[in-house]
Scaffold this motif. Structure first.
Motif, PDB file in Angstrom:
ATOM      1  N   LEU A   1     -30.593  -8.984  37.178  1.00 49.27           N
ATOM      2  CA  LEU A   1     -31.663  -9.938  37.450  1.00 49.27           C
ATOM      3  C   LEU A   1     -33.047  -9.318  37.326  1.00 49.27           C
ATOM      4  CD1 LEU A   1     -30.153 -11.688  40.597  1.00 49.27           C
ATOM      5  CD2 LEU A   1     -29.953 -12.372  38.194  1.00 49.27           C
ATOM      6  N   ARG A   2     -33.164  -8.012  37.643  1.00 50.09           N
ATOM      7  CA  ARG A   2     -34.479  -7.373  37.665  1.00 50.09           C
ATOM      8  C   ARG A   2     -34.327  -5.865  37.536  1.00 50.09           C
ATOM      9  NH1 ARG A   2     -39.563  -8.663  38.424  1.00 50.09           N
ATOM     10  NH2 ARG A   2     -40.918  -7.478  39.781  1.00 50.09           N
ATOM     11  N   ALA A   3     -35.272  -5.253  36.834  1.00 53.24           N
ATOM     12  CA  ALA A   3     -35.378  -3.792  36.735  1.00 53.24           C
ATOM     13  C   ALA A   3     -36.770  -3.415  37.213  1.00 53.24           C
ATOM     14  CB  ALA A   3     -35.159  -3.330  35.297  1.00 53.24           C
ATOM     15  N   GLU A   4     -36.842  -2.429  38.119  1.00 49.29           N
ATOM     16  CA  GLU A   4     -38.121  -1.978  38.658  1.00 49.29           C
ATOM     17  C   GLU A   4     -38.149  -0.457  38.676  1.00 49.29           C
ATOM     18  OE1 GLU A   4     -39.335  -4.746  42.181  1.00 49.29           O
ATOM     19  OE2 GLU A   4     -37.138  -4.636  42.111  1.00 49.29           O
ATOM     20  N   ALA A   5     -39.358   0.094  38.559  1.00 46.16           N
ATOM     21  CA  ALA A   5     -39.517   1.547  38.596  1.00 46.16           C
ATOM     22  C   ALA A   5     -40.881   1.886  39.158  1.00 46.16           C
ATOM     23  CB  ALA A   5     -39.354   2.144  37.196  1.00 46.16           C
ATOM     24  N   ASP A   6     -41.072   3.175  39.441  1.00 44.85           N
ATOM     25  CA  ASP A   6     -42.352   3.629  39.977  1.00 44.85           C
ATOM     26  C   ASP A   6     -43.419   3.715  38.896  1.00 44.85           C
ATOM     27  OD1 ASP A   6     -41.124   5.751  38.724  1.00 44.85           O
ATOM     28  OD2 ASP A   6     -41.676   7.211  40.235  1.00 44.85           O
ATOM     29  N   ARG A   7     -43.028   3.632  37.639  1.00 50.08           N
ATOM     30  CA  ARG A   7     -43.989   3.605  36.528  1.00 50.08           C
ATOM     31  C   ARG A   7     -43.267   3.067  35.292  1.00 50.08           C
ATOM     32  NH1 ARG A   7     -43.061   9.071  37.716  1.00 50.08           N
ATOM     33  NH2 ARG A   7     -41.808  10.144  36.181  1.00 50.08           N
ATOM     34  N   ALA A   8     -44.036   2.533  34.368  1.00 49.48           N
ATOM     35  CA  ALA A   8     -43.476   2.002  33.124  1.00 49.48           C
ATOM     36  C   ALA A   8     -43.340   3.133  32.115  1.00 49.48           C
ATOM     37  CB  ALA A   8     -44.377   0.894  32.578  1.00 49.48           C
ATOM     38  N   GLY A   9     -42.563   2.901  31.094  1.00 54.67           N
ATOM     39  CA  GLY A   9     -42.418   3.881  30.027  1.00 54.67           C
ATOM     40  C   GLY A   9     -40.990   4.347  29.866  1.00 54.67           C
ATOM     41  N   ALA A  10     -40.811   5.304  28.965  1.00 48.42           N
ATOM     42  CA  ALA A  10     -39.476   5.801  28.657  1.00 48.42           C
ATOM     43  C   ALA A  10     -38.940   6.745  29.724  1.00 48.42           C
ATOM     44  CB  ALA A  10     -39.480   6.506  27.309  1.00 48.42           C
ATOM     45  N   VAL A  11     -39.822   7.323  30.551  1.00 49.66           N
ATOM     46  CA  VAL A  11     -39.381   8.206  31.640  1.00 49.66           C
ATOM     47  C   VAL A  11     -39.947   7.661  32.942  1.00 49.66           C
ATOM     48  CG1 VAL A  11     -39.403  10.541  32.578  1.00 49.66           C
ATOM     49  CG2 VAL A  11     -39.292  10.218  30.121  1.00 49.66           C
TER      50      VAL A  11
END
Length: 135
Positions: free
Chosen positions: A19-29
Motif C-alpha cells: 500500500l505504501r513505501a516510505e523512507a528517511d530520504r528519496a533516491g536509490a539509497v
C-alpha cells in the motif's frame, strides 16, 4: 536473518498488497525503509551484519522522519500489487529459501510469474539500503 525472512514469508502467505513505501530520504539509497502492506508493516534498517527486518504490530508507529516514496522508482511500479515471494539474494528459489549468515540482499517479487512480475532488490550498502528494480 531467519526471523526477518519469516516476517516477509508471512506477508507472502497472506498475499499482502503493498500500500505504501516510505523512507528517511528519496533516491536509490535510503537509510530506513518502511513498507506498509494490507496485512501489516515491515521496517528495514541497515546494520553491521546486513539488513535488519522488523515487523510492526498494529498499534506500533513508524520511525520519525519518513517520507512517501509512492512516486519513486521502483515503488510506483509495485504499489497495489501482492508480494508473491521473498528470498535472500543469490538464492534461486522463492518462498522458504534460506541462506547462511547475514542477510545482505533481499529480493521481493510482486505479482505471480505468469503475470509480468517485478522484482525489487534491497541491498545493504554501508549505512544505507540500495533499492533497485531487477531487470
Amino acid at each position: 536473518m531467519q526471523e526477518g525472512l519469516a516476517i516477509f514469508e508471512r506477508a507472502v502467505e497472506a498475499r499482502g498488497k503493498l500500500l505504501r513505501a516510505e523512507a528517511d530520504r528519496a533516491g536509490a539509497v535510503v537509510g530506513v525503509l518502511a513498507l506498509t502492506f494490507d496485512v501489516g508493516r515491515i521496517v528495514i534498517h541497515p546494520a553491521d551484519e546486513g539488513l535488519e527486518i522488523e515487523g510492526l504490530a498494529g498499534g506500533e508507529g513508524l520511525p520519525d522522519g519518513l517520507g512517501g516514496l509512492d512516486e519513486e522508482e521502483p515503488w510506483w511500479r509495485v504499489l497495489g500489487q501482492p508480494i508473491t515471494a521473498a528470498w535472500p539474494g543469490g538464492v534461486e528459489e522463492g518462498v522458504g529459501a534460506t541462506g547462511l549468515g547475514s542477510l545482505m540482499v533481499l529480493k521481493m517479487r510482486f505479482r505471480e510469474e505468469s503475470e509480468n512480475p517485478r522484482t525489487v532488490v534491497l541491498e545493504a550498502a554501508g549505512k544505507g539500503i540500495r533499492v533497485k528494480l531487477e531487470s
